[in-house]
Scaffold this motif. Structure first.
Motif, short mmCIF file in Angstrom:
data_model
loop_
_atom_site.label_atom_id
_atom_site.label_comp_id
_atom_site.label_asym_id
_atom_site.label_seq_id
_atom_site.Cartn_x
_atom_site.Cartn_y
_atom_site.Cartn_z
N GLU A 41 -27.79 13.69 -21.21
CA GLU A 41 -28.90 12.99 -21.88
C GLU A 41 -28.55 12.66 -23.32
OE1 GLU A 41 -29.45 15.13 -19.26
OE2 GLU A 41 -30.00 13.20 -18.36
N LEU A 42 -27.61 13.41 -23.92
CA LEU A 42 -27.12 13.02 -25.25
C LEU A 42 -26.42 11.67 -25.16
CD1 LEU A 42 -25.65 16.42 -26.56
CD2 LEU A 42 -27.96 15.49 -26.82
N MET A 43 -25.68 11.48 -24.06
CA MET A 43 -25.06 10.16 -23.82
C MET A 43 -26.13 9.09 -23.72
SD MET A 43 -22.05 10.28 -20.96
CE MET A 43 -21.80 8.52 -21.01
N THR A 44 -27.20 9.40 -22.99
CA THR A 44 -28.26 8.41 -22.80
C THR A 44 -28.93 8.07 -24.13
OG1 THR A 44 -28.63 9.41 -20.63
CG2 THR A 44 -30.28 7.84 -21.41
N VAL A 45 -29.16 9.08 -24.96
CA VAL A 45 -29.74 8.83 -26.29
C VAL A 45 -28.84 7.88 -27.07
CG1 VAL A 45 -30.25 9.89 -28.53
CG2 VAL A 45 -31.04 10.98 -26.43
N LEU A 105 -36.04 15.22 -20.72
CA LEU A 105 -35.56 14.05 -21.46
C LEU A 105 -35.50 12.82 -20.55
CD1 LEU A 105 -32.73 15.63 -23.65
CD2 LEU A 105 -34.98 14.83 -24.38
N ARG A 106 -35.06 13.03 -19.30
CA ARG A 106 -34.98 11.89 -18.38
C ARG A 106 -36.36 11.29 -18.13
NH1 ARG A 106 -32.08 13.93 -13.37
NH2 ARG A 106 -31.08 15.40 -14.77
N VAL A 107 -37.36 12.16 -17.95
CA VAL A 107 -38.73 11.67 -17.72
C VAL A 107 -39.24 10.93 -18.97
CG1 VAL A 107 -41.11 12.39 -17.35
CG2 VAL A 107 -39.28 13.42 -16.00
N LEU A 108 -38.93 11.47 -20.13
CA LEU A 108 -39.34 10.79 -21.37
C LEU A 108 -38.70 9.40 -21.47
CD1 LEU A 108 -39.20 13.72 -23.97
CD2 LEU A 108 -41.22 12.59 -23.04
N PHE A 109 -37.42 9.30 -21.10
CA PHE A 109 -36.75 7.98 -21.13
C PHE A 109 -37.43 7.03 -20.14
CE2 PHE A 109 -32.69 10.48 -22.19
CZ PHE A 109 -32.97 10.42 -23.55
N GLN A 110 -37.73 7.53 -18.94
CA GLN A 110 -38.30 6.66 -17.90
C GLN A 110 -39.68 6.17 -18.28
OE1 GLN A 110 -37.99 9.29 -14.54
NE2 GLN A 110 -35.96 8.57 -13.97
N ARG A 116 -35.89 1.10 -15.61
CA ARG A 116 -34.86 0.14 -15.19
C ARG A 116 -33.70 0.11 -16.18
NH1 ARG A 116 -38.51 -5.13 -13.46
NH2 ARG A 116 -39.68 -4.11 -11.77
N GLY A 117 -32.56 -0.35 -15.69
CA GLY A 117 -31.42 -0.54 -16.56
C GLY A 117 -31.67 -1.68 -17.54
N MET A 118 -31.19 -1.53 -18.76
CA MET A 118 -31.39 -2.56 -19.78
C MET A 118 -30.03 -3.01 -20.28
SD MET A 118 -34.53 -0.62 -21.70
CE MET A 118 -35.31 -2.08 -22.38
N PRO A 119 -29.81 -4.33 -20.32
CA PRO A 119 -28.49 -4.84 -20.73
C PRO A 119 -28.21 -4.57 -22.21
CG PRO A 119 -30.04 -6.63 -20.50
CD PRO A 119 -30.75 -5.41 -20.00
N VAL A 120 -26.99 -4.19 -22.50
CA VAL A 120 -26.55 -3.98 -23.88
C VAL A 120 -25.47 -5.01 -24.17
CG1 VAL A 120 -25.59 -2.37 -25.54
CG2 VAL A 120 -27.04 -1.52 -23.68
N PRO A 121 -25.82 -6.08 -24.89
CA PRO A 121 -24.82 -7.13 -25.14
C PRO A 121 -23.70 -6.64 -26.05
CG PRO A 121 -26.81 -7.54 -26.40
CD PRO A 121 -27.11 -6.38 -25.52
N MET A 122 -22.48 -6.86 -25.59
CA MET A 122 -21.31 -6.48 -26.38
C MET A 122 -20.61 -7.75 -26.89
SD MET A 122 -20.72 -3.21 -26.65
CE MET A 122 -21.79 -1.85 -26.15
N PRO A 123 -19.89 -7.66 -27.99
CA PRO A 123 -19.16 -8.84 -28.48
C PRO A 123 -18.23 -9.40 -27.41
CG PRO A 123 -19.14 -7.07 -30.10
CD PRO A 123 -19.73 -6.49 -28.85
N ARG A 211 -19.91 -0.69 -18.70
CA ARG A 211 -20.99 -1.04 -17.77
C ARG A 211 -21.87 -2.17 -18.29
NH1 ARG A 211 -23.93 3.57 -15.10
NH2 ARG A 211 -25.64 2.67 -16.27
N GLY A 212 -22.05 -2.26 -19.59
CA GLY A 212 -22.88 -3.31 -20.18
C GLY A 212 -24.36 -3.06 -20.08
N SER A 213 -24.78 -1.84 -19.74
CA SER A 213 -26.21 -1.55 -19.65
C SER A 213 -26.46 -0.07 -19.88
CB SER A 213 -26.75 -1.96 -18.26
OG SER A 213 -26.18 -1.15 -17.26
N VAL A 214 -27.72 0.27 -20.08
CA VAL A 214 -28.12 1.66 -20.26
C VAL A 214 -29.39 1.89 -19.44
CG1 VAL A 214 -29.44 1.07 -22.34
CG2 VAL A 214 -28.76 3.44 -21.94
N ASP A 215 -29.50 3.07 -18.83
CA ASP A 215 -30.69 3.43 -18.06
C ASP A 215 -30.91 4.94 -18.19
OD1 ASP A 215 -29.50 4.92 -15.62
OD2 ASP A 215 -28.31 3.10 -15.74
N PRO A 216 -32.08 5.44 -17.78
CA PRO A 216 -32.37 6.88 -18.00
C PRO A 216 -31.41 7.83 -17.30
CG PRO A 216 -34.38 5.66 -17.55
CD PRO A 216 -33.26 4.71 -17.31
N LEU A 217 -30.74 7.38 -16.23
CA LEU A 217 -29.82 8.24 -15.49
C LEU A 217 -28.37 8.03 -15.90
CD1 LEU A 217 -31.39 7.91 -11.92
CD2 LEU A 217 -31.72 9.75 -13.57
#
Length: 295
Positions: A41-45, A105-110, A116-123, A211-217
């Motif tokens: 969950e530190l990774m997820t944060v 923490l996972r429930v708090l994220f959800q 759902r997964g959210m895209p993280v745009p990279m250069p 991966r280009g995205s982040v999600d609670p899991l």
């Protein structure tokens, strides 16, 4: 030849991420005897830190710094709120606490952000490849190898050439003696969690870049692989954690590259079979921890 080199780079890149995460687990375990399954969950944060920082148009370097800072802050919070009151608990109590923190923490994220997964745009520059003459290698795997190398070197320098790092190494050998020498136990443990947060933050950036995205899991599978890597290497040992990470990464990439398509879905079964074989031959791991701690 080019195919082999590309797979070798992929193995080092993936193994490096596992090594960073396994090191984060090992640093905490070597001092307080805790397998922190909330490490994922530190990774997820950190992943959400990247998402929000890039979303407000901050540059990537500043976004990475903020993401790592977020992971460190969360590591310190869960150490102070959840783990410090449980420090005298047995292994089972600590393990259940880490699972509880992870689930909360996972429930708090959800519920607080999105399930759902959210895209993280990279250069766009990170999506390209570099022509080395004998092979075309992706920028992200090379960046992953460079970031892993720098992180491991920085951690080694920190542990060997700073007072706090020396205290952490001493605490990993005998925490009671460190307390008798007047070194604040809470500070040593807090720094260990902060270091694990830094490593989780760096690993999160490399994972999100691929991966280009982040999600609670997002952190669940990587931390599970990091735990396996820690076991392979020798639970509680820093060198073993690094070795286990690279062994696991190499096994996954090798089976992914060379298994026939008809049995490729069973890749993880083959990998775990090799892991079991390693543990049968070396029950204490490839590089057993000097303290001999095992859960």
């Amino acid at each position: 030849m080019e195919f082999f080199i590309q797979q070798l780079v992929n193995a080092i890149s993936l193994g490096g991420i596992y090594a960073l995460l396994a090191l984060g687990l090992a640093v905490v375990f070597s001092i307080v005897g805790l397998i922190n399954f909330a490490h994922g969950e530190l990774m997820t944060v950190a992943g959400y830190g990247l998402f929000f920082a890039i979303g407000v148009s901050l540059g990537l370097p500043l976004a990475i710094v903020l993401a790592i800072f977020g992971a460190v802050a969360m590591a310190l919070v869960i150490e102070r709120v959840a783990f410090r009151p449980m420090r005298r608990a047995d292994v089972t109590g600590l393990l259940l606490t880490s699972f509880a923190v992870s689930v909360i923490l996972r429930v708090l994220f959800q519920n607080g952000i999105s399930a759902r997964g959210m895209p993280v745009p990279m250069p766009s520059a990170l999506a390209g490849s570099i022509d080395l003459g004998f092979a075309h290698i992706g920028v992200i795997p090379l960046l992953s190898i460079a970031a892993t190398t720098v992180s491991l070197a920085a951690l080694l320098l920190f542990l060997k050439h700073t007072v706090v790092g020396t205290a952490m190494r001493a605490a990993a050998q005998d925490f009671a003696v460190v307390r008798l020498m007047g070194i604040p136990a809470n500070r040593v443990v807090a720094v260990a969690f902060a270091v694990s947060g830094v490593l989780a933050g760096v690993a999160a950036f490399l994972w999100v870049a691929q991966r280009g995205s982040v999600d609670p899991l997002m952190g669940f599978v990587p931390v599970l692989k990091a735990f396996i890597a820690s076991i392979i290497g020798g639970l509680g040992g820093l060198a073993g954690a690094v070795a286990g990470g690279f062994v696991l990464g190499t096994l996954e990439v090798a089976f992914q590259a060379f298994l026939p398509a008809s049995i490729l879905p069973y890749r993880d079964a083959f990998v775990l079979g090799i892991v079991i074989l390693i543990l049968v031959l070396r029950p204490e791991g490839l590089i057993p921890a000097q303290t001999g701690k095992r859960s």
